[in-house]
Design a protein around this motif. Structure first.
Motif, PDB file in Angstrom:
ATOM      1  N   PHE A 105      10.304   5.119   0.190  1.00 58.08           N
ATOM      2  CA  PHE A 105      11.114   4.116  -0.522  1.00 58.08           C
ATOM      3  C   PHE A 105      11.699   4.652  -1.828  1.00 58.08           C
ATOM      4  O   PHE A 105      12.412   3.945  -2.521  1.00 58.08           O
ATOM      5  CB  PHE A 105      10.298   2.831  -0.776  1.00 58.08           C
ATOM      6  CG  PHE A 105       9.147   3.021  -1.720  1.00 58.08           C
ATOM      7  CD1 PHE A 105       7.917   3.444  -1.257  1.00 58.08           C
ATOM      8  CD2 PHE A 105       9.294   2.780  -3.080  1.00 58.08           C
ATOM      9  CE1 PHE A 105       6.857   3.632  -2.136  1.00 58.08           C
ATOM     10  CE2 PHE A 105       8.242   2.963  -3.962  1.00 58.08           C
ATOM     11  CZ  PHE A 105       7.010   3.392  -3.475  1.00 58.08           C
ATOM     12  N   ILE A 148       0.860  -1.190   0.000  1.00 62.20           N
ATOM     13  CA  ILE A 148       0.000   0.000   0.000  1.00 62.20           C
ATOM     14  C   ILE A 148       0.894   1.237   0.000  1.00 62.20           C
ATOM     15  O   ILE A 148       1.689   1.446   0.921  1.00 62.20           O
ATOM     16  CB  ILE A 148      -0.927   0.026   1.229  1.00 62.20           C
ATOM     17  CG1 ILE A 148      -1.804  -1.231   1.260  1.00 62.20           C
ATOM     18  CG2 ILE A 148      -1.797   1.292   1.214  1.00 62.20           C
ATOM     19  CD1 ILE A 148      -2.695  -1.342   2.491  1.00 62.20           C
ATOM     20  N   CYS A 183       6.315  14.671  -8.591  1.00 68.51           N
ATOM     21  CA  CYS A 183       5.742  15.118  -7.315  1.00 68.51           C
ATOM     22  C   CYS A 183       6.309  16.471  -6.881  1.00 68.51           C
ATOM     23  O   CYS A 183       7.527  16.696  -6.969  1.00 68.51           O
ATOM     24  CB  CYS A 183       6.019  14.066  -6.241  1.00 68.51           C
ATOM     25  SG  CYS A 183       5.363  14.524  -4.632  1.00 68.51           S
ATOM     26  N   VAL A 224       1.251   5.479  -0.310  1.00 63.79           N
ATOM     27  CA  VAL A 224       0.496   6.659   0.101  1.00 63.79           C
ATOM     28  C   VAL A 224       1.036   7.860  -0.648  1.00 63.79           C
ATOM     29  O   VAL A 224       2.241   7.989  -0.829  1.00 63.79           O
ATOM     30  CB  VAL A 224       0.666   6.891   1.618  1.00 63.79           C
ATOM     31  CG1 VAL A 224      -0.291   7.961   2.102  1.00 63.79           C
ATOM     32  CG2 VAL A 224       0.471   5.603   2.380  1.00 63.79           C
ATOM     33  N   CYS A 247       4.289  10.718  -6.862  1.00 62.56           N
ATOM     34  CA  CYS A 247       3.664  11.180  -5.614  1.00 62.56           C
ATOM     35  C   CYS A 247       3.529  10.033  -4.614  1.00 62.56           C
ATOM     36  O   CYS A 247       3.413  10.266  -3.413  1.00 62.56           O
ATOM     37  CB  CYS A 247       2.281  11.755  -5.902  1.00 62.56           C
ATOM     38  SG  CYS A 247       2.323  13.219  -6.939  1.00 62.56           S
ATOM     39  N   PHE A 248       3.536   8.818  -5.107  1.00 59.77           N
ATOM     40  CA  PHE A 248       3.381   7.651  -4.229  1.00 59.77           C
ATOM     41  C   PHE A 248       4.770   7.159  -3.817  1.00 59.77           C
ATOM     42  O   PHE A 248       5.195   6.078  -4.215  1.00 59.77           O
ATOM     43  CB  PHE A 248       2.564   6.562  -4.937  1.00 59.77           C
ATOM     44  CG  PHE A 248       1.145   6.982  -5.209  1.00 59.77           C
ATOM     45  CD1 PHE A 248       0.148   6.795  -4.259  1.00 59.77           C
ATOM     46  CD2 PHE A 248       0.812   7.589  -6.405  1.00 59.77           C
ATOM     47  CE1 PHE A 248      -1.153   7.203  -4.513  1.00 59.77           C
ATOM     48  CE2 PHE A 248      -0.492   7.996  -6.662  1.00 59.77           C
ATOM     49  CZ  PHE A 248      -1.477   7.804  -5.710  1.00 59.77           C
ATOM     50  N   PHE A 249       5.472   7.969  -3.032  1.00 65.06           N
ATOM     51  CA  PHE A 249       6.859   7.646  -2.664  1.00 65.06           C
ATOM     52  C   PHE A 249       6.958   7.042  -1.258  1.00 65.06           C
ATOM     53  O   PHE A 249       8.035   6.766  -0.781  1.00 65.06           O
ATOM     54  CB  PHE A 249       7.746   8.900  -2.766  1.00 65.06           C
ATOM     55  CG  PHE A 249       7.327  10.051  -1.887  1.00 65.06           C
ATOM     56  CD1 PHE A 249       6.486  11.041  -2.368  1.00 65.06           C
ATOM     57  CD2 PHE A 249       7.783  10.142  -0.579  1.00 65.06           C
ATOM     58  CE1 PHE A 249       6.092  12.098  -1.563  1.00 65.06           C
ATOM     59  CE2 PHE A 249       7.404  11.203   0.233  1.00 65.06           C
ATOM     60  CZ  PHE A 249       6.550  12.181  -0.266  1.00 65.06           C
ATOM     61  N   ARG A 250       5.802   6.826  -0.632  1.00 64.72           N
ATOM     62  CA  ARG A 250       5.768   6.233   0.705  1.00 64.72           C
ATOM     63  C   ARG A 250       4.931   4.970   0.686  1.00 64.72           C
ATOM     64  O   ARG A 250       3.962   4.882  -0.071  1.00 64.72           O
ATOM     65  CB  ARG A 250       5.144   7.208   1.714  1.00 64.72           C
ATOM     66  CG  ARG A 250       6.016   8.392   2.023  1.00 64.72           C
ATOM     67  CD  ARG A 250       5.322   9.326   2.993  1.00 64.72           C
ATOM     68  NE  ARG A 250       4.289  10.080   2.341  1.00 64.72           N
ATOM     69  CZ  ARG A 250       4.107  11.399   2.482  1.00 64.72           C
ATOM     70  NH1 ARG A 250       4.896  12.086   3.270  1.00 64.72           N
ATOM     71  NH2 ARG A 250       3.142  12.012   1.852  1.00 64.72           N
ATOM     72  N   LYS A 251       5.298   4.033   1.524  1.00 65.58           N
ATOM     73  CA  LYS A 251       4.467   2.829   1.651  1.00 65.58           C
ATOM     74  C   LYS A 251       4.182   2.560   3.120  1.00 65.58           C
ATOM     75  O   LYS A 251       4.938   2.987   4.003  1.00 65.58           O
ATOM     76  CB  LYS A 251       5.139   1.629   0.990  1.00 65.58           C
ATOM     77  CG  LYS A 251       6.439   1.193   1.629  1.00 65.58           C
ATOM     78  CD  LYS A 251       7.023  -0.017   0.897  1.00 65.58           C
ATOM     79  CE  LYS A 251       8.367  -0.411   1.508  1.00 65.58           C
ATOM     80  NZ  LYS A 251       8.989  -1.558   0.811  1.00 65.58           N
TER      81      LYS A 251
END
Lengths: 106, 106
Positions: free
Chosen positions: B86, A45, B66, A47, B73-77
């Motif tokens: 990550f 997942i 981003c 974010v 923009c989805f650089f976190r999990k």
């Protein structure tokens, strides 16, 4: 597929390992596959930067994610001459959903 | 990245070949990269089953998509121990956007 999650749906997704959304029209949680058996098993997942969207990487357990019988809901593309279907159909929706109201084609 | 398009934004995206959104807070079109120079060049536009979402495949022209300096923009999990970044940062946002209001960090 694109769907809406509230906090409760995200928590259930994290805890169960299967993608769960919140239906704003029906005002209830729904787990993808609860009718069709075609579940989305969570791999990761992600974010986004402003914490208002998640990108869920999944493994599809079942024939197709889309209620219209395709692996993905994004089975059409825009071309200069119009809309073109570029995926093959994996199942007949009426076999899976019967005569259900489209809102229950989960 | 996830953004909102109205019909006009989609038409401009198709015609120009660069991703354009519609800002509901500013009530105007905005093309990704108009401030940063980091544009999204369209490869393919896919449409979903109920025609209310598009998935645009793009080539990133520039350092990062981003506004916080990352390719995505989805650089976190989410991990069992919390949120983990990550991706590596590709640029310093203050070099690109200066002291701009976050809403103008396009």
């Amino acid at each position: 597929m694109l769907g809406y999650m509230n906090n409760e749906a995200l928590e259930k997704t994290k805890k169960s390992g299967y993608v769960t959304f919140f239906s704003r029209s029906r005002q209830k949680l729904w787990t993808k596959g609860e009718k069709s058996g075609h579940h989305l098993r969570v791999r990761e997942i992600r974010v986004d930067c402003d914490y208002d969207a998640v990108l869920v990487q999944v493994d599809l357990h079942g024939l197709g994610c889309c209620h219209m019988g395709y692996k993905s809901c994004f089975f059409r593309k825009l071309t200069p001459s119009g809309v073109e279907v570029f995926l093959q159909r994996e199942f007949d929706p009426s076999d899976v959903y019967g005569e259900d109201n489209p809102e229950n084609q989960t």
